[in-house]
Design an enzyme around this catalytic site. Sequence first.
Site, PDB file in Angstrom:
ATOM      1  N   THR A  18      85.758  -8.085 -13.582  1.00  0.00           N
ATOM      2  CA  THR A  18      85.541  -9.062 -14.654  1.00  0.00           C
ATOM      3  C   THR A  18      85.019 -10.380 -14.087  1.00  0.00           C
ATOM      4  OG1 THR A  18      87.474  -8.082 -15.742  1.00  0.00           O
ATOM      5  CG2 THR A  18      86.634 -10.115 -16.678  1.00  0.00           C
ATOM      6  N   HIS A 114      93.912 -17.134 -11.161  1.00  0.00           N
ATOM      7  CA  HIS A 114      95.331 -17.342 -11.461  1.00  0.00           C
ATOM      8  C   HIS A 114      96.222 -16.383 -10.680  1.00  0.00           C
ATOM      9  CE1 HIS A 114      93.308 -14.437 -13.880  1.00  0.00           C
ATOM     10  NE2 HIS A 114      94.452 -13.790 -14.022  1.00  0.00           N
ATOM     11  N   LYS A 126      83.202 -14.747  -5.581  1.00  0.00           N
ATOM     12  CA  LYS A 126      82.220 -14.421  -6.615  1.00  0.00           C
ATOM     13  C   LYS A 126      80.948 -15.234  -6.433  1.00  0.00           C
ATOM     14  CE  LYS A 126      83.526 -17.160 -10.589  1.00  0.00           C
ATOM     15  NZ  LYS A 126      84.098 -17.222 -11.913  1.00  0.00           N
ATOM     16  N   ASP A 277      94.992 -23.560 -13.877  1.00  0.00           N
ATOM     17  CA  ASP A 277      95.297 -22.431 -12.994  1.00  0.00           C
ATOM     18  C   ASP A 277      94.800 -22.650 -11.562  1.00  0.00           C
ATOM     19  OD1 ASP A 277      92.576 -22.146 -13.439  1.00  0.00           O
ATOM     20  OD2 ASP A 277      92.655 -19.971 -13.261  1.00  0.00           O
ATOM     21  N   THR A 344      85.137  -9.253 -22.886  1.00  0.00           N
ATOM     22  CA  THR A 344      85.984 -10.082 -22.042  1.00  0.00           C
ATOM     23  C   THR A 344      85.233 -10.509 -20.779  1.00  0.00           C
ATOM     24  OG1 THR A 344      87.965  -9.011 -22.841  1.00  0.00           O
ATOM     25  CG2 THR A 344      88.102 -10.041 -20.684  1.00  0.00           C
ATOM     26  N   GLU A 364      91.152 -15.694 -25.148  1.00  0.00           N
ATOM     27  CA  GLU A 364      92.596 -15.749 -25.381  1.00  0.00           C
ATOM     28  C   GLU A 364      93.389 -15.966 -24.095  1.00  0.00           C
ATOM     29  OE1 GLU A 364      94.488 -13.220 -23.915  1.00  0.00           O
ATOM     30  OE2 GLU A 364      92.620 -12.378 -23.157  1.00  0.00           O
ATOM     31  N   LYS A 376      84.469 -21.516 -17.688  1.00  0.00           N
ATOM     32  CA  LYS A 376      85.496 -22.176 -18.476  1.00  0.00           C
ATOM     33  C   LYS A 376      86.015 -23.349 -17.658  1.00  0.00           C
ATOM     34  CE  LYS A 376      88.686 -18.495 -17.140  1.00  0.00           C
ATOM     35  NZ  LYS A 376      88.226 -17.103 -17.190  1.00  0.00           N
TER      36      LYS A 376
HETATM   37  C1  G1P Z   1      91.163 -11.669 -17.301  1.00  0.00           C
HETATM   38  C2  G1P Z   1      91.128 -12.205 -18.712  1.00  0.00           C
HETATM   39  C3  G1P Z   1      89.719 -12.572 -19.080  1.00  0.00           C
HETATM   40  C4  G1P Z   1      89.148 -13.551 -18.071  1.00  0.00           C
HETATM   41  C5  G1P Z   1      89.291 -12.991 -16.670  1.00  0.00           C
HETATM   42  C6  G1P Z   1      88.867 -13.987 -15.599  1.00  0.00           C
HETATM   43  O1  G1P Z   1      90.377 -10.499 -17.214  1.00  0.00           O
HETATM   44  O2  G1P Z   1      91.662 -11.277 -19.630  1.00  0.00           O
HETATM   45  O3  G1P Z   1      89.700 -13.109 -20.373  1.00  0.00           O
HETATM   46  O4  G1P Z   1      87.801 -13.801 -18.321  1.00  0.00           O
HETATM   47  O5  G1P Z   1      90.653 -12.632 -16.419  1.00  0.00           O
HETATM   48  O6  G1P Z   1      89.622 -15.158 -15.646  1.00  0.00           O
HETATM   49  P1  G1P Z   1      90.988  -9.025 -17.273  1.00  0.00           P
HETATM   50  O7  G1P Z   1      92.045  -8.947 -16.196  1.00  0.00           O
HETATM   51  O8  G1P Z   1      91.625  -8.885 -18.620  1.00  0.00           O
HETATM   52  O9  G1P Z   1      89.827  -8.101 -17.054  1.00  0.00           O
HETATM   53 ZN    ZN Z   2      90.756 -19.249 -13.024  1.00  0.00          ZN
END
Ligand code: G1P
Ligand code: ZN
Length: 543
Positions: A18, A114, A126, A277, A344, A364, A376
């Site tokens: 992600t 986080h 990244k 975070d 997402t 969210e 973000k």
């Molecule tokens: C999670 C969050 C997603 C966010 C990502 C990176 O990803 O759900 O909204 O963009 O961390 O901070 P996920 O572990 O659900 O793939």
């Molecule tokens: Zn972060």
Amino acid sequence: MQIHSVPTRPIPGQKPGTSGLRKKTRVFMEHHFLENYVQSIFDGIGGIAGRTLVLGGDGRYFNDRAAQVILRMAAANGATRVIVGQDAILSTPAASHLIRSRGTDGGLILSASHNPGGPEADFGLKYNTPNGGPAPEAVTDRIHAASLAISEYRMLDAQDVDLSRPGRTRLGSMDIEIVDPVADYAALMERLFDFDAIRDLFRSGFRMVFDAMHAVTGPYAREILERRLGAAEGTVLNGRPLPDFGGGHPDPNPIWARGLVERMMADDAPDFGAASDGDGDRNMIVGRGLYVTPSDSLALLAAQAHRAPAYRAGLRGVARSMPTSGAVDRVAEALGMPCYETPTGWKFFGNLLDAGRVTLCGEESAGTGSDHVREKDGLWAVLLWLNILADTRRSVRDLMEEHWSRFGRNYYSRHDYEDIPTDRANALYEGLRAALPSLPGRTVRSLRVSAADEFAYDDPVDGSRSERQGLRIVFEGGARMVVRLSGTGTEGATLRVYLEVLETDPARLRLDPADVLAPLAQAAEEIAQIRRHTGREAPDVIT
Ligand code: G1P
Ligand code: ZN
């Protein structure tokens, strides 16, 4: 100084998720692991000869070592210049800003966001593209492909670069510019918001606490909140960044920032509480006696953003990730602006922001941001809230209650089941996926399913299609459950179940979210068979 070509072999598992590549720190420290991945990034983006990159990270364990390796490899691969944060530190939004404002060819961000830090915890890397945003899938696919084809990486034989002071230096024939990580970012915030109004608010006795969670935002928050805006000294808690975040989980939610939430629920609570975070891109907002869900925060910011100078002319549109509640959709509809639903991950907002279709977006998972950067931005969200509080002189609770009366309230919660064996998580997901066509019309716990599908996204800007982005089950009356598997975990699989109930009855706007969501949670269990598949009685984390 000599450049070496070091023979290597592909290492499996270098597929960005992600948000870049996240692994156990120990894995990143394994022989050739980091070097292979960095070379794959360089190869995947077509080489970096003659290019300028930004480099920085959240300061977690191995950040400093990894930065030195990346600098030597950038020099060996012919980069012209690297702009690096002092001590290799940059918050993610500050890195995004530098990448954009300096017209660079992109940047490398060292962070696992986080996730906890330390030798036994997590690390990540990244690549962000020249627009400042996380690389889109087409690019991460090329990086992954390069990692599967790699046979050597290039490394300059050199001493560590002293990154402890801003200034300029050279490594081989590459320029290195070491910058204060806070200065440009703080200046950008001053341009976006009415700092005079916020200063007046603090002068009037308004009290705030900001929990930096021993992560990267400490120095940013001290400079902006305490020095420039005049918040009382001590407003910033846990402001000293530590390589292991003090042993905590630098995730700003009611679980990991419980101390802050408790303080905000006390009788003598400050007026406003917030947290960010590991890498500074997430935020949590708490008013006195009221935790604001990220989905509600996004909706409120969308409705009130015009109070800040940068957004005075109104918003072009808004976007939210699919699992994020529909609260912001209701604002968009009422204000007559477009609202996009994306998969997402922040990378999906980049095209919409670049094309000028949206001004604000959010997820969210405590991510909110705007077109000022392409990530973000935790402190940005806190400052926009402060600007709104300064302009209205209302409490967080008053603002939220008025918002719900006007737009309705989307009660919302996310249930996470962590570290599930991958085959079990996949079995649950695939089982539910196969059952989707049979669900519409079925009534479960007196909730009647009106639609069920797997979310796929057609990017309206570049026409690309992203499939398999989560399962959505919608019920009559506006309730919804979403099921997806995390793309950021480093151990087993994480199942996320998102629950949402829309309430517009004025008498039902101030209920306990857990009570309102309980029947839906039971229906979700029945539909997805979570207990049977995972063997878990309850979620590990509820946010
Ligand atoms: C999670 C969050 C997603 C966010 C990502 C990176 O990803 O759900 O909204 O963009 O961390 O901070 P996920 O572990 O659900 O793939
Ligand atoms: Zn972060």
